[in-house]
Design a protein around this motif. Structure first.
Motif, PDB file in Angstrom:
ATOM      1  N   LEU A  73       0.809  -1.174  -0.185  1.00 47.62           N
ATOM      2  CA  LEU A  73       0.377   0.089   0.015  1.00 47.62           C
ATOM      3  C   LEU A  73       1.031   1.192   0.221  1.00 47.62           C
ATOM      4  O   LEU A  73       0.458   2.274  -0.312  1.00 47.62           O
ATOM      5  N   GLY A  74       2.031   1.017   0.439  1.00 45.80           N
ATOM      6  CA  GLY A  74       3.024   2.315  -0.472  1.00 45.80           C
ATOM      7  C   GLY A  74       2.326   3.494   1.568  1.00 45.80           C
ATOM      8  O   GLY A  74       2.529   3.486   2.190  1.00 45.80           O
ATOM      9  N   ARG A  75       2.757   4.569   0.671  1.00 46.87           N
ATOM     10  CA  ARG A  75       2.872   5.585   1.621  1.00 46.87           C
ATOM     11  C   ARG A  75       1.220   5.296   2.916  1.00 46.87           C
ATOM     12  O   ARG A  75       2.038   5.469   3.837  1.00 46.87           O
ATOM     13  N   GLU A  76       0.085   5.120   2.205  1.00 45.90           N
ATOM     14  CA  GLU A  76      -0.665   4.683   3.375  1.00 45.90           C
ATOM     15  C   GLU A  76      -1.181   3.431   4.227  1.00 45.90           C
ATOM     16  O   GLU A  76      -1.620   3.271   5.440  1.00 45.90           O
ATOM     17  N   GLY A  77      -0.144   2.254   3.628  1.00 46.41           N
ATOM     18  CA  GLY A  77       0.542   1.651   4.411  1.00 46.41           C
ATOM     19  C   GLY A  77       1.108   1.538   5.512  1.00 46.41           C
ATOM     20  O   GLY A  77       0.974   1.690   6.572  1.00 46.41           O
ATOM     21  N   LEU A  78       2.567   2.809   5.449  1.00 44.57           N
ATOM     22  CA  LEU A  78       3.232   3.363   6.071  1.00 44.57           C
ATOM     23  C   LEU A  78       2.445   3.955   7.364  1.00 44.57           C
ATOM     24  O   LEU A  78       2.169   4.348   8.929  1.00 44.57           O
ATOM     25  N   GLU A  79       1.074   4.720   6.781  1.00 44.61           N
ATOM     26  CA  GLU A  79      -0.377   4.896   7.915  1.00 44.61           C
ATOM     27  C   GLU A  79      -0.497   4.379   8.828  1.00 44.61           C
ATOM     28  O   GLU A  79      -1.016   4.827   9.964  1.00 44.61           O
ATOM     29  N   LEU A  80      -0.808   3.156   8.200  1.00 41.57           N
ATOM     30  CA  LEU A  80      -2.103   2.298   8.744  1.00 41.57           C
ATOM     31  C   LEU A  80      -1.124   1.025   9.991  1.00 41.57           C
ATOM     32  O   LEU A  80      -1.189   1.398  11.424  1.00 41.57           O
ATOM     33  N   LEU A  81       0.455   1.571   9.500  1.00 39.85           N
ATOM     34  CA  LEU A  81       1.315   0.906  10.397  1.00 39.85           C
ATOM     35  C   LEU A  81       1.711   1.804  12.036  1.00 39.85           C
ATOM     36  O   LEU A  81       2.126   0.828  13.144  1.00 39.85           O
ATOM     37  N   GLN A  82       1.664   3.472  12.138  1.00 43.08           N
ATOM     38  CA  GLN A  82       1.908   4.595  12.804  1.00 43.08           C
ATOM     39  C   GLN A  82       0.626   4.752  14.178  1.00 43.08           C
ATOM     40  O   GLN A  82       0.173   4.371  15.194  1.00 43.08           O
ATOM     41  N   GLN A  83      -1.047   4.170  13.068  1.00 34.86           N
ATOM     42  CA  GLN A  83      -1.992   3.705  13.468  1.00 34.86           C
ATOM     43  C   GLN A  83      -2.095   2.311  14.621  1.00 34.86           C
ATOM     44  O   GLN A  83      -2.300   2.614  15.705  1.00 34.86           O
ATOM     45  N   ALA A  84      -1.420   1.596  14.017  1.00 32.05           N
ATOM     46  CA  ALA A  84      -0.737   0.011  15.156  1.00 32.05           C
ATOM     47  C   ALA A  84       0.038   0.321  16.486  1.00 32.05           C
ATOM     48  O   ALA A  84      -0.538   0.124  17.581  1.00 32.05           O
ATOM     49  N   ARG A  85       0.566   1.328  15.838  1.00 31.13           N
ATOM     50  CA  ARG A  85       1.721   1.847  16.551  1.00 31.13           C
ATOM     51  C   ARG A  85       1.178   2.355  17.789  1.00 31.13           C
ATOM     52  O   ARG A  85       0.771   1.964  19.285  1.00 31.13           O
ATOM     53  N   ALA A  86       0.435   3.430  17.902  1.00 27.91           N
ATOM     54  CA  ALA A  86      -0.812   4.171  18.531  1.00 27.91           C
ATOM     55  C   ALA A  86      -1.222   3.427  19.422  1.00 27.91           C
ATOM     56  O   ALA A  86      -1.754   3.224  20.487  1.00 27.91           O
ATOM     57  N   ALA A  87      -2.537   2.275  18.457  1.00 28.26           N
ATOM     58  CA  ALA A  87      -3.411   1.154  19.275  1.00 28.26           C
ATOM     59  C   ALA A  87      -1.936   0.771  20.626  1.00 28.26           C
ATOM     60  O   ALA A  87      -3.452  -0.004  21.467  1.00 28.26           O
ATOM     61  N   THR A  88      -1.254  -0.191  20.335  1.00 30.44           N
ATOM     62  CA  THR A  88      -0.579  -1.386  20.449  1.00 30.44           C
ATOM     63  C   THR A  88       0.482  -0.840  21.399  1.00 30.44           C
ATOM     64  O   THR A  88       1.284  -0.945  22.294  1.00 30.44           O
ATOM     65  N   GLY A  89       1.359   0.544  20.818  1.00 33.71           N
ATOM     66  CA  GLY A  89       2.621   1.188  21.392  1.00 33.71           C
ATOM     67  C   GLY A  89       3.992  -0.390  21.567  1.00 33.71           C
ATOM     68  O   GLY A  89       5.139   0.379  21.799  1.00 33.71           O
ATOM     69  N   LEU A  90       3.836  -1.309  20.626  1.00 30.51           N
ATOM     70  CA  LEU A  90       4.566  -1.015  20.077  1.00 30.51           C
ATOM     71  C   LEU A  90       5.935  -0.875  18.373  1.00 30.51           C
ATOM     72  O   LEU A  90       4.484  -0.267  17.936  1.00 30.51           O
ATOM     73  N   PRO A  91       6.638  -0.825  18.854  1.00 30.11           N
ATOM     74  CA  PRO A  91       7.520  -0.027  17.570  1.00 30.11           C
ATOM     75  C   PRO A  91       7.384  -0.615  16.404  1.00 30.11           C
ATOM     76  O   PRO A  91       6.785  -1.905  16.095  1.00 30.11           O
ATOM     77  N   ILE A  92       7.098   0.046  15.181  1.00 30.76           N
ATOM     78  CA  ILE A  92       7.624  -0.930  13.840  1.00 30.76           C
ATOM     79  C   ILE A  92       8.420  -1.143  13.076  1.00 30.76           C
ATOM     80  O   ILE A  92       9.024  -0.142  13.203  1.00 30.76           O
ATOM     81  N   VAL A  93       9.169  -2.529  12.299  1.00 31.09           N
ATOM     82  CA  VAL A  93       9.603  -2.907  11.865  1.00 31.09           C
ATOM     83  C   VAL A  93       8.947  -2.869  10.058  1.00 31.09           C
ATOM     84  O   VAL A  93       8.124  -3.765   9.874  1.00 31.09           O
ATOM     85  N   THR A  94       9.269  -2.221   9.155  1.00 30.78           N
ATOM     86  CA  THR A  94       8.996  -2.307   8.262  1.00 30.78           C
ATOM     87  C   THR A  94      10.257  -2.034   7.150  1.00 30.78           C
ATOM     88  O   THR A  94      11.679  -1.589   7.719  1.00 30.78           O
ATOM     89  N   GLU A  95       9.606  -2.232   5.899  1.00 33.85           N
ATOM     90  CA  GLU A  95      11.003  -2.883   4.818  1.00 33.85           C
ATOM     91  C   GLU A  95      11.370  -1.292   4.168  1.00 33.85           C
ATOM     92  O   GLU A  95       9.917  -0.537   3.663  1.00 33.85           O
ATOM     93  N   VAL A  96      12.578  -1.202   3.425  1.00 37.42           N
ATOM     94  CA  VAL A  96      12.872   0.435   2.875  1.00 37.42           C
ATOM     95  C   VAL A  96      12.932  -0.137   1.762  1.00 37.42           C
ATOM     96  O   VAL A  96      14.163  -1.050   1.860  1.00 37.42           O
ATOM     97  N   LEU A  97      12.425   0.359  -0.029  1.00 40.16           N
ATOM     98  CA  LEU A  97      12.961  -0.454  -1.201  1.00 40.16           C
ATOM     99  C   LEU A  97      13.761   1.054  -1.541  1.00 40.16           C
ATOM    100  O   LEU A  97      14.713   0.619  -2.221  1.00 40.16           O
ATOM    101  N   SER A  98      14.160   2.333  -1.100  1.00 40.55           N
ATOM    102  CA  SER A  98      14.696   2.317  -2.623  1.00 40.55           C
ATOM    103  C   SER A  98      15.040   4.009  -1.196  1.00 40.55           C
ATOM    104  O   SER A  98      14.502   3.633  -0.856  1.00 40.55           O
ATOM    105  N   PRO A  99      16.852   4.738  -1.600  1.00 41.34           N
ATOM    106  CA  PRO A  99      17.057   5.028  -0.934  1.00 41.34           C
ATOM    107  C   PRO A  99      15.957   6.339  -0.661  1.00 41.34           C
ATOM    108  O   PRO A  99      15.860   7.441   0.220  1.00 41.34           O
ATOM    109  N   GLN A 100      14.917   6.935  -1.980  1.00 42.72           N
ATOM    110  CA  GLN A 100      14.170   7.837  -2.109  1.00 42.72           C
ATOM    111  C   GLN A 100      13.522   8.172  -1.115  1.00 42.72           C
ATOM    112  O   GLN A 100      12.642   8.740  -0.571  1.00 42.72           O
ATOM    113  N   ASP A 101      12.962   6.533  -0.678  1.00 40.50           N
ATOM    114  CA  ASP A 101      11.544   6.633   0.320  1.00 40.50           C
ATOM    115  C   ASP A 101      12.647   6.560   1.360  1.00 40.50           C
ATOM    116  O   ASP A 101      11.560   6.381   2.693  1.00 40.50           O
TER     117      ASP A 101
END
Ligand code: PEP
Ligand code: MN
Length: 324
Positions: free
Chosen positions: A126-154
């Motif tokens: 989902l790209g950028r939208e996916g990142l927003e959902l991950l932030q919501q998950a962090r807010a809901a649980t307090g768990l830190p987020i591990v997520t992949e980055v595919l390119s230097p510009q991202d």
């Protein structure tokens, strides 16, 4: 011997019956490489004795590195489990999974927003939208987020939402990405390449360290071999070697190694026994409907089973289950 001197090494001759060994004393990091001397017909082979990596090595730092991720101490005797779906698919799927894995003892949450898929016709994340959902998950649980980055510009965008940047197997030797990820100052979870040698994996970590960021978690995720009973072959030897050679925390990803849910728990148990510092496990509320890696994702209940099975082993290994 003259050629060796010309490159500023000190030659020491060891004459044998069949061959003469020229030991060359000097540092390859500051001198011309001697490997090119194989072009001479009288040279059978050039064998470097010195290891190429330095900053990641135990010679450089004998004690285990302990990395801090939002207060969690990674390495140095703890055992942390990162869990979550292969891909972030929707708000409910993401948050439901984050809550479930937390309830079973995961201390970090994973989920892919940018997916490195083999086929361009498969779900790319989902790209950028996916990142927003991950932030919501962090807010809901307090768990830190591990997520992949595919390119230097991202990197900047992903680093703004993530606690740990994952560099995937397909990018394990992407030097510009390693450099850009390092510059973010985030903890980097570095997967081993699909056909990567242990040396190549450690040298990729060395790139990150050389770019000023020593906060690297190595992650073995199975390699490509002739054996296809599982998606990949989990290389536990590599975990043992990495633990011995480096001071960095070493995690195991039994999900991508196995490629099938029924093998994830046994491989997770083996990872604990070989001395890993943590696990990365894919969990989905309904693996059958997952948009990627459905066959290897555990249900939350199966993940609970995994945690129950590894807990006593972690203790036997003299480690402490990671705390939130
Ligand atoms: C993942 O973690 O979902 C992933 C794509 O892993 P790997 O890079 O190990 O294939
Ligand atoms: Mn996956």
């Amino acid at each position: 011997a003259d050629a060796v001197k010309k490159f500023n090494y000190e030659p020491r001759l060891i004459r044998g019956v069949e061959r003469t060994v020229v030991a060359c004393i000097g540092d390859e990091r500051s001198h011309h490489t001697l490997e090119s001397l194989v072009v001479f017909p009288q040279v059978e082979s050039v064998t470097p004795i010195q290891k190429k990596y330095k900053l990641v090595s135990r010679e450089y730092q004998a004690h285990d590195s302990v990395l801090d991720v939002a207060g969690r101490k990674i390495g140095g005797g703890t055992f942390h489990v990162v869990a979550g779906p292969c891909s972030v698919e929707s708000a409910s799927q993401t948050i439901e999974t984050a809550k479930a894995v937390k309830s079973y003892g995961a201390t970090l949450f994973r989920g892919g927003a940018f997916k490195p898929r083999t086929s361009p016709y498969d779900f790319q994340g989902l790209g950028r939208e996916g990142l927003e959902l991950l932030q919501q998950a962090r807010a809901a649980t307090g768990l830190p987020i591990v997520t992949e980055v595919l390119s230097p510009q991202d990197v900047e965008m992903v680093a703004a939402c993530a606690d740990v940047l994952q560099i995937g197997a397909r990018n394990a030797q992407n030097v510009p990405l390693l450099a850009a990820a390092a510059a973010s100052g985030k903890v980097i979870l570095l997967k081993r390449g699909v056909s990567g040698l242990v040396d190549e994996w450690l040298l990729a970590a060395e790139y990150i360290c050389l770019h000023g960021n020593t906060k690297v978690i190595l992650c073995e995720r199975g390699i490509r071999t002739f054996e296809h009973a599982c998606r990949n072959t989990l290389d536990l030897s590599a975990v043992a070697v990495a633990k011995q050679e480096t001071h960095l925390p070493v995690f195991v990803d039994p999900s991508h190694a196995a490629g099938r849910a029924d093998m994830v728990i046994p491989l997770a148990r083996a990872a604990v026994a070989v001395g890993a510092d943590g696990l990365l496990v894919e969990v989905h509320p309904d693996p059958a409907t997952a948009l990627s890696d459905g066959g290897q994702q555990l249900t939350p209940k199966q993940f609970g089973q995994l945690m129950a099975e590894i807990r006593p082993l972690v203790e036997v290994m003299g480690r402490q289950m990671g705390e939130a």
